[in-house]
Write a protein that holds these residues in place. Structure first.
Motif: not given
Length: 65
Positions: A5-6, A9, A12-13
């Motif tokens: 997930k990290k 994220d 995606d950022k």
């Protein structure tokens, strides 16, 4: 799961930032400072004859026709 997930994220950022850089929103006009606006208004007030001259040939062409 937490590590994935990290990573997702962060990815995606970065992709979001890259897309914004490539396709900026153009709804907002470019900022013009107060001093620049005053300068542009002064120039427009100093040269009102240029605006009138731009319109004058169009009216004379209509009258000739």
């Amino acid at each position: 799961m937490n590590r994935r997930k990290k990573i997702k994220d962060i990815y995606d950022k970065r992709m979001k930032q890259a897309n914004l850089k490539i396709n900026p929103k153009k709804a907002k006009p470019k900022y013009i400072s107060k001093a620049e606006r005053a300068k542009m208004e002064a120039e427009a007030a100093a040269n009102p004859s240029m605006d009138l001259n731009a319109e004058a040939p169009e009216t004379s062409e209509i009258q000739d026709a």
